[in-house]
Design a protein around this motif. Structure first.
Motif, PDB file in Angstrom:
ATOM      1  N   ASN A   1       0.789  -1.363   0.015  1.00  0.00           N
ATOM      2  CA  ASN A   1      -0.023   0.019   0.412  1.00  0.00           C
ATOM      3  C   ASN A   1       0.826   1.404  -0.097  1.00  0.00           C
ATOM      4  O   ASN A   1       0.264   2.513  -0.291  1.00  0.00           O
ATOM      5  N   THR A   2       2.137   1.223   0.165  1.00  0.00           N
ATOM      6  CA  THR A   2       3.045   2.509   0.242  1.00  0.00           C
ATOM      7  C   THR A   2       2.897   3.233  -1.084  1.00  0.00           C
ATOM      8  O   THR A   2       2.994   2.655  -1.898  1.00  0.00           O
ATOM      9  N   GLY A   3       2.386   4.270  -0.791  1.00  0.00           N
ATOM     10  CA  GLY A   3       2.446   5.340  -1.986  1.00  0.00           C
ATOM     11  C   GLY A   3       1.061   5.188  -2.732  1.00  0.00           C
ATOM     12  O   GLY A   3       0.872   5.752  -3.674  1.00  0.00           O
ATOM     13  N   ASN A   4      -0.110   4.351  -2.152  1.00  0.00           N
ATOM     14  CA  ASN A   4      -1.210   4.169  -2.886  1.00  0.00           C
ATOM     15  C   ASN A   4      -2.053   4.935  -2.234  1.00  0.00           C
ATOM     16  O   ASN A   4      -2.189   5.249  -1.200  1.00  0.00           O
ATOM     17  N   GLU A   5      -3.246   5.341  -3.333  1.00  0.00           N
ATOM     18  CA  GLU A   5      -4.322   5.920  -2.856  1.00  0.00           C
ATOM     19  C   GLU A   5      -5.121   4.783  -2.838  1.00  0.00           C
ATOM     20  O   GLU A   5      -5.502   4.247  -4.077  1.00  0.00           O
ATOM     21  N   VAL A   6      -5.875   4.616  -1.672  1.00  0.00           N
ATOM     22  CA  VAL A   6      -7.148   3.349  -1.572  1.00  0.00           C
ATOM     23  C   VAL A   6      -8.471   4.098  -1.313  1.00  0.00           C
ATOM     24  O   VAL A   6      -8.404   4.802  -0.489  1.00  0.00           O
ATOM     25  N   LEU A   7      -9.203   3.677  -2.176  1.00  0.00           N
ATOM     26  CA  LEU A   7     -10.765   3.933  -2.064  1.00  0.00           C
ATOM     27  C   LEU A   7     -11.285   2.749  -1.746  1.00  0.00           C
ATOM     28  O   LEU A   7     -11.354   1.691  -2.482  1.00  0.00           O
ATOM     29  N   SER A   8     -12.240   2.742  -0.661  1.00  0.00           N
ATOM     30  CA  SER A   8     -13.145   1.452  -0.492  1.00  0.00           C
ATOM     31  C   SER A   8     -14.394   1.519  -1.144  1.00  0.00           C
ATOM     32  O   SER A   8     -14.798   2.799  -1.439  1.00  0.00           O
TER      33      SER A   8
ATOM     34  N   GLN B   1     -20.253   3.678  -3.910  1.00  0.00           N
ATOM     35  CA  GLN B   1     -19.688   4.797  -3.524  1.00  0.00           C
ATOM     36  C   GLN B   1     -18.219   4.404  -3.253  1.00  0.00           C
ATOM     37  O   GLN B   1     -17.859   3.127  -2.994  1.00  0.00           O
ATOM     38  N   LEU B   2     -17.255   5.324  -3.850  1.00  0.00           N
ATOM     39  CA  LEU B   2     -15.886   4.941  -3.518  1.00  0.00           C
ATOM     40  C   LEU B   2     -15.558   6.107  -2.537  1.00  0.00           C
ATOM     41  O   LEU B   2     -15.440   7.240  -2.884  1.00  0.00           O
ATOM     42  N   PHE B   3     -14.734   5.826  -1.338  1.00  0.00           N
ATOM     43  CA  PHE B   3     -14.410   6.761  -0.279  1.00  0.00           C
ATOM     44  C   PHE B   3     -13.001   6.436   0.428  1.00  0.00           C
ATOM     45  O   PHE B   3     -12.688   5.142   0.236  1.00  0.00           O
ATOM     46  N   GLY B   4     -12.431   7.427   0.894  1.00  0.00           N
ATOM     47  CA  GLY B   4     -11.304   7.299   1.713  1.00  0.00           C
ATOM     48  C   GLY B   4     -11.320   7.900   2.941  1.00  0.00           C
ATOM     49  O   GLY B   4     -12.734   8.375   3.513  1.00  0.00           O
ATOM     50  N   SER B   5     -10.407   8.075   3.739  1.00  0.00           N
ATOM     51  CA  SER B   5     -10.506   8.574   5.037  1.00  0.00           C
ATOM     52  C   SER B   5     -10.987   9.927   5.087  1.00  0.00           C
ATOM     53  O   SER B   5     -11.396  10.219   6.141  1.00  0.00           O
ATOM     54  N   TYR B   6     -10.934  10.667   4.071  1.00  0.00           N
ATOM     55  CA  TYR B   6     -11.708  12.101   4.103  1.00  0.00           C
ATOM     56  C   TYR B   6     -13.218  12.222   3.500  1.00  0.00           C
ATOM     57  O   TYR B   6     -13.559  13.256   3.292  1.00  0.00           O
ATOM     58  N   GLY B   7     -13.691  10.990   3.207  1.00  0.00           N
ATOM     59  CA  GLY B   7     -14.853  10.763   2.856  1.00  0.00           C
ATOM     60  C   GLY B   7     -15.153  10.340   1.267  1.00  0.00           C
ATOM     61  O   GLY B   7     -14.466   9.872   0.890  1.00  0.00           O
TER      62      GLY B   7
ATOM     63  N   LEU C   1     -10.457   0.071  -4.246  1.00  0.00           N
ATOM     64  CA  LEU C   1      -9.712   0.582  -5.697  1.00  0.00           C
ATOM     65  C   LEU C   1      -8.456   0.960  -5.317  1.00  0.00           C
ATOM     66  O   LEU C   1      -8.321   2.216  -4.550  1.00  0.00           O
ATOM     67  N   HIS C   2      -7.081   0.476  -5.691  1.00  0.00           N
ATOM     68  CA  HIS C   2      -5.884   1.206  -5.208  1.00  0.00           C
ATOM     69  C   HIS C   2      -5.280   2.078  -6.501  1.00  0.00           C
ATOM     70  O   HIS C   2      -5.331   1.367  -7.630  1.00  0.00           O
ATOM     71  N   PHE C   3      -5.089   3.226  -6.338  1.00  0.00           N
ATOM     72  CA  PHE C   3      -4.126   3.703  -7.292  1.00  0.00           C
ATOM     73  C   PHE C   3      -2.864   3.865  -7.004  1.00  0.00           C
ATOM     74  O   PHE C   3      -2.361   4.418  -5.845  1.00  0.00           O
ATOM     75  N   VAL C   4      -1.964   3.469  -7.917  1.00  0.00           N
ATOM     76  CA  VAL C   4      -0.607   3.378  -7.452  1.00  0.00           C
ATOM     77  C   VAL C   4       0.185   4.756  -7.872  1.00  0.00           C
ATOM     78  O   VAL C   4       0.684   5.010  -9.006  1.00  0.00           O
ATOM     79  N   ARG C   5       0.201   5.523  -7.091  1.00  0.00           N
ATOM     80  CA  ARG C   5       0.682   6.907  -7.294  1.00  0.00           C
ATOM     81  C   ARG C   5       1.805   7.050  -8.284  1.00  0.00           C
ATOM     82  O   ARG C   5       1.932   7.841  -9.175  1.00  0.00           O
ATOM     83  N   ASN C   6       3.146   6.478  -8.020  1.00  0.00           N
ATOM     84  CA  ASN C   6       4.344   6.923  -8.512  1.00  0.00           C
ATOM     85  C   ASN C   6       4.640   5.723  -9.728  1.00  0.00           C
ATOM     86  O   ASN C   6       5.524   5.716 -10.225  1.00  0.00           O
ATOM     87  N   ALA C   7       3.659   4.977  -9.984  1.00  0.00           N
ATOM     88  CA  ALA C   7       3.974   3.878 -11.250  1.00  0.00           C
ATOM     89  C   ALA C   7       4.095   4.397 -12.508  1.00  0.00           C
ATOM     90  O   ALA C   7       3.185   5.413 -12.674  1.00  0.00           O
ATOM     91  N   GLY C   8       4.443   3.855 -13.530  1.00  0.00           N
ATOM     92  CA  GLY C   8       4.487   4.377 -14.886  1.00  0.00           C
ATOM     93  C   GLY C   8       4.751   5.880 -15.142  1.00  0.00           C
ATOM     94  O   GLY C   8       5.581   6.350 -14.801  1.00  0.00           O
ATOM     95  N   ALA C   9       4.000   6.489 -15.681  1.00  0.00           N
ATOM     96  CA  ALA C   9       4.486   7.914 -15.761  1.00  0.00           C
ATOM     97  C   ALA C   9       3.864   8.817 -14.531  1.00  0.00           C
ATOM     98  O   ALA C   9       4.158   9.971 -14.831  1.00  0.00           O
ATOM     99  N   GLY C  10       3.332   8.257 -13.702  1.00  0.00           N
ATOM    100  CA  GLY C  10       2.819   8.804 -12.255  1.00  0.00           C
ATOM    101  C   GLY C  10       1.697   9.834 -12.624  1.00  0.00           C
ATOM    102  O   GLY C  10       1.643  10.715 -11.826  1.00  0.00           O
ATOM    103  N   VAL C  11       0.802   9.498 -13.443  1.00  0.00           N
ATOM    104  CA  VAL C  11      -0.484  10.282 -13.809  1.00  0.00           C
ATOM    105  C   VAL C  11      -1.457   9.848 -13.104  1.00  0.00           C
ATOM    106  O   VAL C  11      -2.584  10.238 -13.623  1.00  0.00           O
TER     107      VAL C  11
END
Length: 181
Positions: free
Chosen positions: A3-10, A20-26, A146-156
Motif C-alpha cells: 500500500n505504500t504510496g497508494n491511494e486506496v478507495l473503499s 460509492q468510493l471513499f477514503g479517510s476524507y470521505g 480500488l488502489h491507485f499506485v501514485r508513482n507507477a509508470g508515468a505517475g499520472v
C-alpha cells in the motif's frame, strides 16, 4: 503490491452501478443508477470537488436489454464496449484507450488477493481492484478496494482525466465479469 504510496478507495455495494468510493476524507466518487421516464437505465458517476459539491464525470446509458450501451465521459461519447474490449492476448483481460491516447489493460493478477490489475502501455501496474470480505462502514457495506499506485509508470494515474477513466473502466470491468458480457 504494498500500500505504500497508494491511494486506496473503499468501494461499497456488490452492484458497482449503485455504489460509492471513499477514503479517510470521505466519499470521492459516487455511481448513481436511475431509470428515466422512457424506461432507460442510466448510471451517472459523480466526483466530489468540495464539501456538498459534485461534478458529473460520466454518464453511462445502458442498452434496453441491460447490456452495454454508450458512455459519455467529459465531451466524448463512445460505445461502453470500447472501454472494456476483450484482450485476445490475456484471458479475462479488457483493454481501453485512455484520455492520453495510450492503451490500458485490466487483467486478473492471479495473486493470493485475487487482485485485478490495471497496466499501462509498458505493463506497469498503475491501479488495482482488490475484492475483500464485506465490511460494514457508516457509508455502506464495502466489498472491494480500488488502489491507485501514485508513482507507477508515468505517475499520472491520480490526475483527474485518467483517474476518472480508471474509475469508470473499473466499474465496467466488474460489471462485465459479473454478468459474463
Amino acid at each position: 503490491m504494498a500500500n505504500t504510496g497508494n491511494e486506496v478507495l473503499s468501494w461499497t455495494s456488490q452492484d458497482p452501478r449503485q455504489s460509492q468510493l471513499f477514503g479517510s476524507y470521505g466519499v470521492l466518487y459516487r455511481f448513481q443508477t436511475d431509470t428515466t421516464s422512457q424506461g432507460q437505465t442510466v448510471t451517472t458517476l459523480w466526483r466530489a470537488i468540495r464539501a456538498n459539491k459534485e461534478d458529473r464525470v460520466a454518464k453511462l446509458e445502458w442498452a434496453p436489454n441491460g447490456g452495454l450501451g454508450r458512455a459519455v465521459i467529459g465531451k466524448s461519447t463512445l460505445p461502453m464496449a470500447d472501454l472494456v474490449r476483450r484482450d485476445p492476448r490475456v484471458l479475462d483481460g479488457r483493454i481501453f484507450n485512455g484520455p492520453d491516447g495510450y492503451q490500458y489493460r485490466w487483467r486478473p493478477s492471479h495473486n493470493s488477493y485475487n487482485d485485478v490489475v490495471l497496466q499501462d502501455q509498458n505493463e506497469n501496474v498503475i491501479a488495482f481492484y482488490r475484492p475483500i470480505r464485506p465490511q460494514r462502514y457508516n457509508i455502506g457495506e464495502v466489498y472491494g478496494e480500488l488502489h491507485f499506485v501514485r508513482n507507477a509508470g508515468a505517475g499520472v494515474v491520480m490526475h483527474p482525466p485518467l483517474m476518472d477513466t480508471v474509475t469508470v473502466t473499473a466499474m465496467l470491468y466488474r460489471f462485465v465479469t459479473a454478468y459474463g458480457l
